[in-house]
Design a protein around this motif. Structure first.
Motif, PDB file in Angstrom:
ATOM      1  N   ARG A 243       0.858  -1.169   0.000  1.00 45.95           N
ATOM      2  CA  ARG A 243       0.000   0.000   0.000  1.00 45.95           C
ATOM      3  C   ARG A 243       0.902   1.229   0.000  1.00 45.95           C
ATOM      4  O   ARG A 243       1.950   1.212   0.622  1.00 45.95           O
ATOM      5  CB  ARG A 243      -0.877   0.003   1.239  1.00 45.95           C
ATOM      6  N   ALA A 244       0.464   2.217  -0.702  1.00 46.66           N
ATOM      7  CA  ALA A 244       1.275   3.422  -0.754  1.00 46.66           C
ATOM      8  C   ALA A 244       1.501   3.894   0.674  1.00 46.66           C
ATOM      9  O   ALA A 244       0.570   4.205   1.391  1.00 46.66           O
ATOM     10  CB  ALA A 244       0.540   4.497  -1.542  1.00 46.66           C
ATOM     11  N   ARG A 245       2.743   3.819   1.098  1.00 48.67           N
ATOM     12  CA  ARG A 245       3.012   4.227   2.462  1.00 48.67           C
ATOM     13  C   ARG A 245       4.272   5.069   2.437  1.00 48.67           C
ATOM     14  O   ARG A 245       5.136   4.883   1.594  1.00 48.67           O
ATOM     15  CB  ARG A 245       3.196   3.021   3.372  1.00 48.67           C
ATOM     16  N   SER A 246       4.339   5.947   3.350  1.00 50.03           N
ATOM     17  CA  SER A 246       5.519   6.768   3.399  1.00 50.03           C
ATOM     18  C   SER A 246       5.763   7.158   4.839  1.00 50.03           C
ATOM     19  O   SER A 246       4.839   7.475   5.574  1.00 50.03           O
ATOM     20  CB  SER A 246       5.331   8.007   2.538  1.00 50.03           C
ATOM     21  N   ALA A 247       6.999   7.092   5.229  1.00 53.01           N
ATOM     22  CA  ALA A 247       7.334   7.448   6.600  1.00 53.01           C
ATOM     23  C   ALA A 247       7.595   8.938   6.713  1.00 53.01           C
ATOM     24  O   ALA A 247       7.832   9.448   7.787  1.00 53.01           O
ATOM     25  CB  ALA A 247       8.548   6.653   7.054  1.00 53.01           C
ATOM     26  N   ILE A 248       7.569   9.637   5.573  1.00 50.41           N
ATOM     27  CA  ILE A 248       7.960  11.049   5.600  1.00 50.41           C
ATOM     28  C   ILE A 248       6.971  11.874   6.405  1.00 50.41           C
ATOM     29  O   ILE A 248       7.348  12.743   7.171  1.00 50.41           O
ATOM     30  CB  ILE A 248       8.100  11.582   4.167  1.00 50.41           C
ATOM     31  N   THR A 249       5.665  11.554   6.254  1.00 50.81           N
ATOM     32  CA  THR A 249       4.676  12.339   6.987  1.00 50.81           C
ATOM     33  C   THR A 249       4.901  12.232   8.490  1.00 50.81           C
ATOM     34  O   THR A 249       4.781  13.202   9.214  1.00 50.81           O
ATOM     35  CB  THR A 249       3.259  11.866   6.655  1.00 50.81           C
ATOM     36  N   GLY A 250       5.253  11.034   8.946  1.00 52.43           N
ATOM     37  CA  GLY A 250       5.506  10.839  10.375  1.00 52.43           C
ATOM     38  C   GLY A 250       6.683  11.662  10.843  1.00 52.43           C
ATOM     39  O   GLY A 250       6.707  12.186  11.960  1.00 52.43           O
ATOM     40  N   LEU A 251       7.660  11.787   9.967  1.00 55.83           N
ATOM     41  CA  LEU A 251       8.857  12.544  10.309  1.00 55.83           C
ATOM     42  C   LEU A 251       8.535  14.035  10.364  1.00 55.83           C
ATOM     43  O   LEU A 251       8.965  14.750  11.264  1.00 55.83           O
ATOM     44  CB  LEU A 251       9.912  12.268   9.234  1.00 55.83           C
ATOM     45  N   ALA A 252       7.756  14.464   9.388  1.00 58.46           N
ATOM     46  CA  ALA A 252       7.401  15.885   9.332  1.00 58.46           C
ATOM     47  C   ALA A 252       6.602  16.287  10.562  1.00 58.46           C
ATOM     48  O   ALA A 252       6.651  17.431  11.012  1.00 58.46           O
ATOM     49  CB  ALA A 252       6.597  16.172   8.063  1.00 58.46           C
ATOM     50  N   ARG A 253       5.866  15.300  11.115  1.00 57.91           N
ATOM     51  CA  ARG A 253       5.049  15.572  12.273  1.00 57.91           C
ATOM     52  C   ARG A 253       5.890  15.937  13.498  1.00 57.91           C
ATOM     53  O   ARG A 253       5.409  16.557  14.430  1.00 57.91           O
ATOM     54  CB  ARG A 253       4.258  14.315  12.583  1.00 57.91           C
ATOM     55  N   LEU A 254       7.145  15.516  13.512  1.00 52.35           N
ATOM     56  CA  LEU A 254       8.009  15.796  14.654  1.00 52.35           C
ATOM     57  C   LEU A 254       8.455  17.242  14.683  1.00 52.35           C
ATOM     58  O   LEU A 254       8.957  17.733  15.684  1.00 52.35           O
ATOM     59  CB  LEU A 254       9.264  14.926  14.587  1.00 52.35           C
ATOM     60  N   SER A 255       8.301  17.888  13.551  1.00 52.75           N
ATOM     61  CA  SER A 255       8.781  19.258  13.475  1.00 52.75           C
ATOM     62  C   SER A 255       7.734  20.187  14.074  1.00 52.75           C
ATOM     63  O   SER A 255       6.587  20.156  13.688  1.00 52.75           O
ATOM     64  CB  SER A 255       9.026  19.614  12.013  1.00 52.75           C
TER      65      SER A 255
END
Lengths: 769, 51
Positions: A243-255
């Motif tokens: 499934r289209a998944r990306s960890a980038i959004t989770g990382l951006a959330r830390l900012s």
């Protein structure tokens, strides 16, 4: 001295940080709003396995006033909880749900897979399978009558009814293939769906033509059955697709979205992160994340630097130290001078690394795609050649057309379409029973190819929970005292110390926490201090020596005199030694990539017998090591859990993370293992390799079938009866062969402990830690 | 052979009924948790006497 232990809330918080439970923030962000103040949260509960588990978990959850509905799904080992945002005007705390589950003894993890619940395509495919199955069964009923000797008008009538059933079924169930084939053709390409679509269309219209002319043979049954088998393969394949998944959004959330800037006249102003320039002075309160890279001007504190080094132990920060975006300020407030803008900061760099790594991964081609690349043109050519051949030799173009259709139907890749997905679904089910989740089928293909494994240290090889190692040496009396003080601190070592003592602990009034140092309490006997040696005893000499040690220490002192020293070590994940030894035995190179200090990593590497270890690596270094390995032609498995491992997880050939990993790590990994033991790694490897063997066997079977069936079709002996028999038998053989995996995997993994549900955490964790 | 006039529609109708039942059960989520359903069947709920 008032009560005997700190408040219940505090102790639950301790438990939470010790067990890697999701935070309230994470839970809120992942919850799905259902409207009217209702939210749905899906949690993975790997321990549920029986009816009593359902009743226990659901019963406990329904006792909470905030929970509107709770339902355990035993097949996927999840619980979905619908909770109210507010109960009687009070904001509800979603961590209560996790705590309530923990209180029943079950472990739970946040597990959100984007778009999994409302998987509309899967349901569409299932409906199409049902329709195709219905149509093919009914047409087969009529066809059997024809083959048994129905004559003249009866046969024509049966053919017409078949045509009537087939037409809507083909349109409804075949649309997936037609659309995909059309899309490929429009872009001047060809894929597996092109021969399928041509075969289906041609055979239907030729059969219709034959029916019109009262002919003996019609291919309606073969046409619909073909779609039926192909759709089963397609549905299973869809279930195993990434499934289209990306960890980038989770990382951006830390900012953080902004930071408080202190102007030269002392006024404070909250500014969005894009407007912060190097040189600005930022005020960072305890509990805030650092917005941009900077240098500390004033203040001391403890900093959770797990984003950078993956360690759970906080780093002490004093003026002059450098901090990086994404770090979490734990105890004191700081004034930081920004040294970089947000887009040049550490977090932005991490996001850039992840983007590059995720882009690179898309290049892997699945084994089925590689096979179909050669198969489709070959099939076209064969059918076309038999058409031309029969046309020129026999001169009867209509007969040639029938032969070509028979070739297309016989060669249609039913068995080939089932060969890969059936095996992968069986393998994924096998792994799931053993507590390993597979994100997509190609991950198993990639895992079967690996020749080296890199482990992260904290949280992967170890549990990431400090454990007291010199309990006897320190003495119980000192321990009770220290635990009383430690209960007032959020430092992971203090929490571990507090959790070690099971009975009542000493009680203190007026305890204060000194940021970056420890806790102190003034009593009638004197000043008790618990913390670093420097803080507790006032000695300045040992700073360097304690840094070189493999274990970390906490000192308890009374009026500057040392009472006891508590040494902590991270406990190894169960089975780590055997797993590493087992991998090396199988000729797989092992290595450690850690962000921790060299002495600690060296000690662990020595214990596990790993020669290739690297310490003090930044996230970029880790990813770079894996790219290097790739360039040397190595296929690497990365096992890691931290946010700092995310780029490495994405750039490795294949990756694995424990369920306790940070959200970003779980998203980036291909496999997630839900149980505590590290034996998930060899198990996944074993099952993937067996699956790889079965896939190759299945290909051999499918090709072998074609070698026998195609000449029959080309020579013109393939009647609809023969086609039906050949197609269904080859598909069934492939499926049966795939099911053998269940037996193989069971023989390979007889350990009963791997099948037991994980130990309830409450008591067990207390004892372990 | 005139019996076929009745038999074929009946066969198709019954088959269609099965298909409809399957589509309905799929839609109402009865295949979401097969393992759990087999346990829930045995759950009698609480054993308190009726009020």
């Amino acid at each position: 001295m008032s009560c005997c232990a700190p408040g219940v809330e505090g102790s639950l918080d301790l438990e939470r940080s010790g067990q890697g439970m999701p935070s309230a923030e994470e839970l809120k962000l992942s919850a799905r709003p259902l409207g009217e103040g209702l939210f749905q949260t899906d949690l993975s509960v790997p321990g549920v396995y029986c009816g009593a588990c359902i009743t226990t978990v659901e019963g406990a959850l329904k006792k909470l006033p905030m929970v509107a509905r709770a339902r355990v799904n035993l097949s996927s080992k999840r619980v979905s909880v619908v909770w109210k945002d507010a109960v009687e005007g009070q904001q509800s705390d979603p961590t209560d749900i996790v705590r309530q589950i923990a209180s029943t003894g079950y472990e739970s993890h946040l597990f959100s897979m984007a778009g999994e619940n409302g998987d509309e395509v899967r349901n569409q495919l299932l409906r199409a399978v049902a329709v195709a199955g219905f149509a093919s069964a009914n047409i087969m009923l009529l066809s059997v009558s024809v083959w048994s000797g129905a004559e003249a008008a009866t046969r024509d009538m049966f053919h017409w009814i078949s045509a009537g059933i087939a037409a809507p079924a083909l349109i409804y169930a075949g649309r997936f293939f037609f659309l995909s084939a059309w899309k490929a053709l429009r872009h001047g390409q060809t894929n597996m769906d092109v021969p399928i679509s041509i075969g289906v269309f041609l055979s239907y219209f030729v059969s219709l033509w034959e029916t019109l002319h009262h002919a003996e043979h019609a291919w309606f049954d073969a046409t619909v059955m073909l779609l039926f088998f192909l759709l089963i393969g397609r549905t299973l394949d869809h279930m195993m697709r990434d499934r289209a998944r990306s960890a980038i959004t989770g990382l951006a959330r830390l900012s953080p979205r902004g930071a408080t800037v202190i102007a030269s006249d002392g006024s404070r102003d909250y500014r969005p992160i894009e407007e912060i320039r190097p040189g600005d002075r930022l005020s960072v309160a305890a509990g805030d994340r650092i917005a941009v890279d900077g240098k500390v001007l004033f203040g001391v504190s403890d900093m959770d630097a797990s984003v950078v080094n993956g360690e759970s132990t906080p780093v002490s920060i004093k003026p002059g130290d450098l901090v990086q975006a994404g770090m979490l300020n734990l105890t004191g407030s700081l004034t930081v001078e920004a040294t970089a803008a947000a887009r040049d900061s550490f977090l932005a760099e991490m996001i850039g690394l992840m983007e590059a790594a995720e882009g690179g991964r898309a290049r892997y081609r699945r084994i089925a795609d590689r096979a179909s690349q050669y198969y489709a043109p070959a099939v076209h050519l064969l059918a076309f050649l038999s058409f031309i051949g029969w046309g020129f030799i026999g001169g009867d173009w209509k007969h040639a057309m029938l032969i070509a259709v028979a070739v297309l139907i016989i060669t249609c890749p039913c068995a080939l379409g089932l060969a890969v997905p059936v095996v992968q679904v069986v393998a994924a089910g096998r792994l799931f029973q053993n507590g390993i989740m597979v994100k997509d089928g190609s991950a198993m293909e990639r895992l079967a190819e690996i020749d080296s494994v890199y482990f992260d240290k904290t949280g992967t090889l170890t549990l990431g929970r400090p454990r007291l190692i010199n309990r006897g040496e320190a003495g119980e009396a000192a321990l009770t005292l220290a635990a009383g003080l430690a209960g007032h601190s959020r430092h992971p070592l203090s929490q571990a110390l507090y959790r070690t003592v099971e009975g009542p602990v000493a009680a203190f009034d007026s305890v204060s926490e000194v940021p970056g140092a420890g806790v102190e309490a003034r009593t009638e006997t004197g000043l008790y201090r618990l913390g670093s040696r420097l803080f507790a005893c006032g000695e300045a000499h040992d700073n360097a020596s304690s840094r070189d040690q493999a274990s970390s220490e906490v000192v308890l002192s009374l009026d500057g005199k040392e009472l006891a020293t508590f040494r902590f070590e991270d406990s190894l994940r169960p089975g780590a030694e055997q797993v590493v030894a087992g991998l090396q035995e199988h000729g797989i190179a092992t290595g450690i990539l850690s962000g921790d200090r060299a002495p600690v990593v060296q000690a662990l590497a020595g214990k596990l017998g790993i020669a290739d270890w690297n310490a003090s690596l930044s996230p970029r270094d880790k990813a770079a090591r894996l790219s290097e390995a790739r360039e040397r032609g190595r296929k690497t498995l990365m096992v890691g859990d931290g946010i700092n491992d995310a780029p490495a997880l994405s750039s490795a050939h294949v990756s694995m993370a424990p369920a306790t990993a940070a959200d970003v790590g779980r998203q980036a990994a291909d496999f997630v293992f839900l149980r505590e033991g590290l034996d998930a790694v060899p198990l996944a490897l074993d099952v993937s390799r067996k699956a790889g063997q079965l896939i190759r066997q299945n290909f051999a079977l499918a090709i072998g079938y074609n070698i026998i069936a195609v000449p029959i079709a080309i020579l013109g002996y393939a009647t609809p009866l023969i086609a039906a028999l050949a197609m269904s038998s080859s598909s069934i053989i492939v499926v049966v062969n795939a099911l053998r995996l269940n037996r193989i995997a069971r023989v390979a993994q007889p350990e009963p402990q791997a099948l037991k549900p994980s130990a309830p955490i409450g008591q067990g964790a207390r004892l372990a830690s | 052979m005139s019996i076929l006039v009745y038999l074929i529609p009946i066969a198709l109708f019954l088959g269609g009924l099965g298909l409809a039942a399957f589509l309905w059960s799929l839609k109402s989520g009865q295949y979401d948790d097969l393992e759990g359903a087999s346990w829930r069947m045995l759950d009698d709920g609480d054993d308190k006497p009726a009020d």
